[in-house]
Design a protein around this motif. Structure first.
Motif, PDB file in Angstrom:
ATOM      1  N   CYS A  32       0.860  -1.181   0.000  1.00 32.33           N
ATOM      2  CA  CYS A  32       0.000   0.000   0.000  1.00 32.33           C
ATOM      3  C   CYS A  32       0.903   1.239   0.000  1.00 32.33           C
ATOM      4  O   CYS A  32       1.888   1.282   0.729  1.00 32.33           O
ATOM      5  N   ILE A  41       0.392   4.176   1.093  1.00 35.55           N
ATOM      6  CA  ILE A  41       0.311   5.022   2.291  1.00 35.55           C
ATOM      7  C   ILE A  41       1.424   4.593   3.253  1.00 35.55           C
ATOM      8  O   ILE A  41       1.487   3.427   3.640  1.00 35.55           O
ATOM      9  N   CYS A  76       0.724   2.696   6.435  1.00 31.55           N
ATOM     10  CA  CYS A  76      -0.027   1.447   6.281  1.00 31.55           C
ATOM     11  C   CYS A  76       0.935   0.314   5.932  1.00 31.55           C
ATOM     12  O   CYS A  76       1.833   0.475   5.129  1.00 31.55           O
ATOM     13  N   ILE A 113      -0.001  -2.751   4.868  1.00 32.38           N
ATOM     14  CA  ILE A 113      -0.672  -3.789   4.072  1.00 32.38           C
ATOM     15  C   ILE A 113       0.107  -4.077   2.785  1.00 32.38           C
ATOM     16  O   ILE A 113       0.509  -3.172   2.072  1.00 32.38           O
ATOM     17  N   CYS A 166      -4.609   0.596  -0.586  1.00 31.73           N
ATOM     18  CA  CYS A 166      -5.484  -0.496  -0.145  1.00 31.73           C
ATOM     19  C   CYS A 166      -6.853   0.035   0.278  1.00 31.73           C
ATOM     20  O   CYS A 166      -7.009   1.219   0.578  1.00 31.73           O
ATOM     21  N   HIS A 193      -8.361   2.635   3.173  1.00 33.07           N
ATOM     22  CA  HIS A 193      -8.335   4.096   3.227  1.00 33.07           C
ATOM     23  C   HIS A 193      -9.553   4.749   2.577  1.00 33.07           C
ATOM     24  O   HIS A 193      -9.588   5.966   2.437  1.00 33.07           O
TER      25      HIS A 193
HETATM   26 ZN   LIG Z   1      -3.239   0.799   3.064  1.00 33.09          ZN
END
Ligand SMILES: [Zn+2]
Length: 223
Positions: free
Chosen positions: A6, A8, A11, A13, A56, A59
């Motif tokens: 991801c 971000i 994050c 993920i 992902c 968000h």
């Molecule tokens: Zn994410």
């Protein structure tokens, strides 16, 4: 498929650790939408490549998904919950130099460090003789024995906490699955409803045809 992370920064993920309910979404192509994304994503991404970066589904608010869990055209990422790690690092309660330095270390680093150092330090062989049955040190216990008792208590606290954490994780996972299942069954119910509506409509049409036929038949008989 390559491992996708991801975009971000806060994050964690990726393809490998994502729960089944989480999907990755590509960035918008129109400059209008890209501007909207930029407004939301400034300071949130270390690097944003419009053609390659993925965000992902965590968000995006619910309203931005269609029934197939695809992102709608007007979707903008708006949810950026700070991660645990981040909040540890921003711990403003740290006052002394050592506390501040401790805040910079990750949990894993600290655990490895403590475990390896404890192995090197030899536990006093007569520690047992200084500790009472209600886990207090006897008045004659040397400082070293007192410290070792504290270390052992801390260790116990840590293992209790991590047990609790594991239990909580399991609970969260169960809850997530329940939510998923209820979402699915809602979809199924909606589909069933559609089918039922279709059947009712067909029956009504058939009924109308039958009525027409009866009318024709009665008309023929009446002659
Ligand atoms: Zn994410």
């Amino acid at each position: 498929m390559n491992n996708v992370h991801c975009a971000i920064t806060s994050c964690k993920i990726s393809t490998y650790n994502k729960p089944p309910s989480v999907n990755f979404h590509s960035c918008p192509t129109s400059s209008d939408m890209r501007n909207k994304w930029l407004l939301m994503l400034k300071n949130k991404c270390a690097m944003l490549d419009w053609t390659k970066s993925k965000i992902c589904s965590r968000h995006f608010e619910k309203k931005y998904f269609d029934a197939q869990r695809k992102l709608k055209e007007n979707a903008v990422p708006t949810i950026f919950a700070p991660t645990m790690e981040k909040s540890f690092q921003n711990d403003t309660t740290a006052k002394t130099r050592i506390e501040k330095l401790l805040c910079k270390q990750s949990q894993a680093q600290l655990i490895i460090d403590v475990k390896s150092n404890l192995n090197k330090l030899k536990e006093p062989t007569n520690l047992d003789s200084f500790i009472t049955d209600d886990l207090k040190w006897k008045p004659e216990a040397p400082t070293e024995a007192q410290l070792w008792l504290m270390v052992k208590k801390q260790d116990r606290i840590i293992s209790l906490l991590s047990e609790e954490l594991t239990q909580n994780k399991k609970l969260i996972e169960t809850l997530r699955k329940t939510v998923e299942t209820s979402k699915l069954s809602k979809q199924e119910t909606e589909q069933n409803l559609e089918t039922m509506k279709y059947i009712v409509k067909s029956l009504q049409e058939k009924h109308a045809t039958l009525e027409e036929q009866i009318e024709i038949l009665t008309a023929v008989e009446a002659r």
